[in-house]
Design a protein around this motif. Structure first.
Motif, PDB file in Angstrom:
ATOM      1  N   LEU A   1       0.788  -1.275   0.143  1.00 26.26           N
ATOM      2  CA  LEU A   1       0.117  -0.056  -0.020  1.00 26.26           C
ATOM      3  C   LEU A   1       0.981   1.382  -0.067  1.00 26.26           C
ATOM      4  O   LEU A   1       0.386   2.304  -0.551  1.00 26.26           O
ATOM      5  CB  LEU A   1      -1.055   0.028   1.133  1.00 26.26           C
ATOM      6  N   ALA A   2       1.687   1.279   0.542  1.00 28.77           N
ATOM      7  CA  ALA A   2       2.936   2.414   0.747  1.00 28.77           C
ATOM      8  C   ALA A   2       3.450   2.707  -0.778  1.00 28.77           C
ATOM      9  O   ALA A   2       3.284   4.080  -1.265  1.00 28.77           O
ATOM     10  CB  ALA A   2       4.135   2.085   1.601  1.00 28.77           C
ATOM     11  N   LYS A   3       3.715   1.517  -1.262  1.00 29.39           N
ATOM     12  CA  LYS A   3       3.991   1.676  -2.890  1.00 29.39           C
ATOM     13  C   LYS A   3       2.976   2.302  -3.927  1.00 29.39           C
ATOM     14  O   LYS A   3       3.093   3.141  -4.481  1.00 29.39           O
ATOM     15  CB  LYS A   3       4.490   0.146  -3.700  1.00 29.39           C
TER      16      LYS A   3
ATOM     17  N   PHE B   1       0.821   6.764  -6.584  1.00 35.06           N
ATOM     18  CA  PHE B   1      -0.383   7.917  -6.524  1.00 35.06           C
ATOM     19  C   PHE B   1       0.176   9.185  -6.601  1.00 35.06           C
ATOM     20  O   PHE B   1      -0.349  10.179  -7.507  1.00 35.06           O
ATOM     21  CB  PHE B   1      -1.556   7.573  -5.596  1.00 35.06           C
ATOM     22  N   GLU B   2       0.902   9.175  -5.585  1.00 32.35           N
ATOM     23  CA  GLU B   2       1.311  10.820  -5.462  1.00 32.35           C
ATOM     24  C   GLU B   2       2.178  11.333  -6.439  1.00 32.35           C
ATOM     25  O   GLU B   2       2.068  12.363  -6.932  1.00 32.35           O
ATOM     26  CB  GLU B   2       1.946  10.918  -4.012  1.00 32.35           C
ATOM     27  N   THR B   3       3.063  10.433  -7.065  1.00 30.96           N
ATOM     28  CA  THR B   3       3.937  10.565  -8.394  1.00 30.96           C
ATOM     29  C   THR B   3       3.093  11.200  -9.303  1.00 30.96           C
ATOM     30  O   THR B   3       3.452  12.022 -10.158  1.00 30.96           O
ATOM     31  CB  THR B   3       4.780   9.585  -8.625  1.00 30.96           C
ATOM     32  N   GLU B   4       2.024  10.201  -9.691  1.00 32.26           N
ATOM     33  CA  GLU B   4       0.953  10.655 -10.837  1.00 32.26           C
ATOM     34  C   GLU B   4       0.408  12.047 -10.637  1.00 32.26           C
ATOM     35  O   GLU B   4       0.223  12.910 -11.486  1.00 32.26           O
ATOM     36  CB  GLU B   4       0.028   9.568 -10.783  1.00 32.26           C
TER      37      GLU B   4
ATOM     38  N   GLU C   1       6.554  20.059 -12.518  1.00 33.49           N
ATOM     39  CA  GLU C   1       7.512  20.216 -11.252  1.00 33.49           C
ATOM     40  C   GLU C   1       7.200  21.628 -10.590  1.00 33.49           C
ATOM     41  O   GLU C   1       7.214  21.747  -9.362  1.00 33.49           O
ATOM     42  CB  GLU C   1       8.703  20.326 -11.979  1.00 33.49           C
ATOM     43  N   ARG C   2       6.787  22.963 -11.031  1.00 34.29           N
ATOM     44  CA  ARG C   2       6.596  23.969 -10.588  1.00 34.29           C
ATOM     45  C   ARG C   2       5.389  24.040  -9.498  1.00 34.29           C
ATOM     46  O   ARG C   2       5.215  24.393  -8.361  1.00 34.29           O
ATOM     47  CB  ARG C   2       6.622  25.259 -11.454  1.00 34.29           C
ATOM     48  N   GLY C   3       4.196  23.460 -10.219  1.00 32.22           N
ATOM     49  CA  GLY C   3       2.868  23.267  -9.587  1.00 32.22           C
ATOM     50  C   GLY C   3       3.011  22.255  -8.305  1.00 32.22           C
ATOM     51  O   GLY C   3       2.698  22.639  -7.297  1.00 32.22           O
ATOM     52  N   ALA C   4       3.741  21.277  -8.300  1.00 29.40           N
ATOM     53  CA  ALA C   4       4.001  20.602  -7.046  1.00 29.40           C
ATOM     54  C   ALA C   4       4.747  21.174  -5.961  1.00 29.40           C
ATOM     55  O   ALA C   4       4.264  21.069  -5.174  1.00 29.40           O
ATOM     56  CB  ALA C   4       4.643  18.910  -7.774  1.00 29.40           C
TER      57      ALA C   4
END
Length: 161
Positions: free
Chosen positions: A115-117, A122-125, A132-135
């Motif tokens: 689940l951590a993976k 999910f967060e990477t997506e 990059e700037r928005g994140a």
């Protein structure tokens, strides 16, 4: 006699930042919860309990509730459910027999790792969609809001109760 509400512009709920933050958080949370519910049949409180124990190791139900912003009854139900799956075990505190420390079993740790993976992916997506700037800006904005409201919720003196 004037009516103050007529003198002000109407509140456009869809433009009100707290409302937009809540809607965005709920939409993102619902999307992610669909993934862990589909794969593991977990509820949101079960996921939060599992994630908290996976992150910190053994904790009391009270500590889990405080960390994950859940009411004690939700934590209690999640603990019961995870215990039925054999993903969690209770360990009585020898110094204070009223206290139970909760910890993940090997099966619970394995589920947590999967689940951590899933959560990292999910967060990477999500960040890819923002760019990059928005994140970076989102992380900075959230950190600033959290710090501000954490300071605001800290009592200024013990007599504030």
């Amino acid at each position: 006699m004037t009516n103050n509400t007529l003198e002000r512009a109407p509140l456009i709920l869809e433009d009100f930042t707290p409302y937009r933050l809540n809607k965005a958080a709920e939409s993102i949370s619902r999307r992610f919860s669909g993934q862990y519910r589909e794969r593991y049949g977990l509820t949101r409180p079960e996921w939060r309990t599992l994630a908290t124990l996976g992150q910190f190791g053994a904790r009391t139900a009270t500590a889990i509730g405080m960390h994950s912003s859940m009411h004690k009854t939700k934590v209690s139900r999640a603990v019961f459910s995870l215990e039925k799956r054999r993903w969690l075990r209770r360990c009585r505190d020898e110094a204070d027999r009223r206290t139970e420390h909760l910890e993940l079993t090997p099966a619970g740790l394995k589920a947590y790792d999967h689940l951590a993976k899933l959560a990292h992916d999910f967060e990477t997506e999500l960040f890819v969609r923002l760019g990059e700037r928005g994140a970076r800006d989102l992380k900075a904005g959230l950190a600033a809001l959290e710090a501000y409201y954490r300071r605001q919720s800290t009592p200024s003196s013990p007599d504030d109760d």
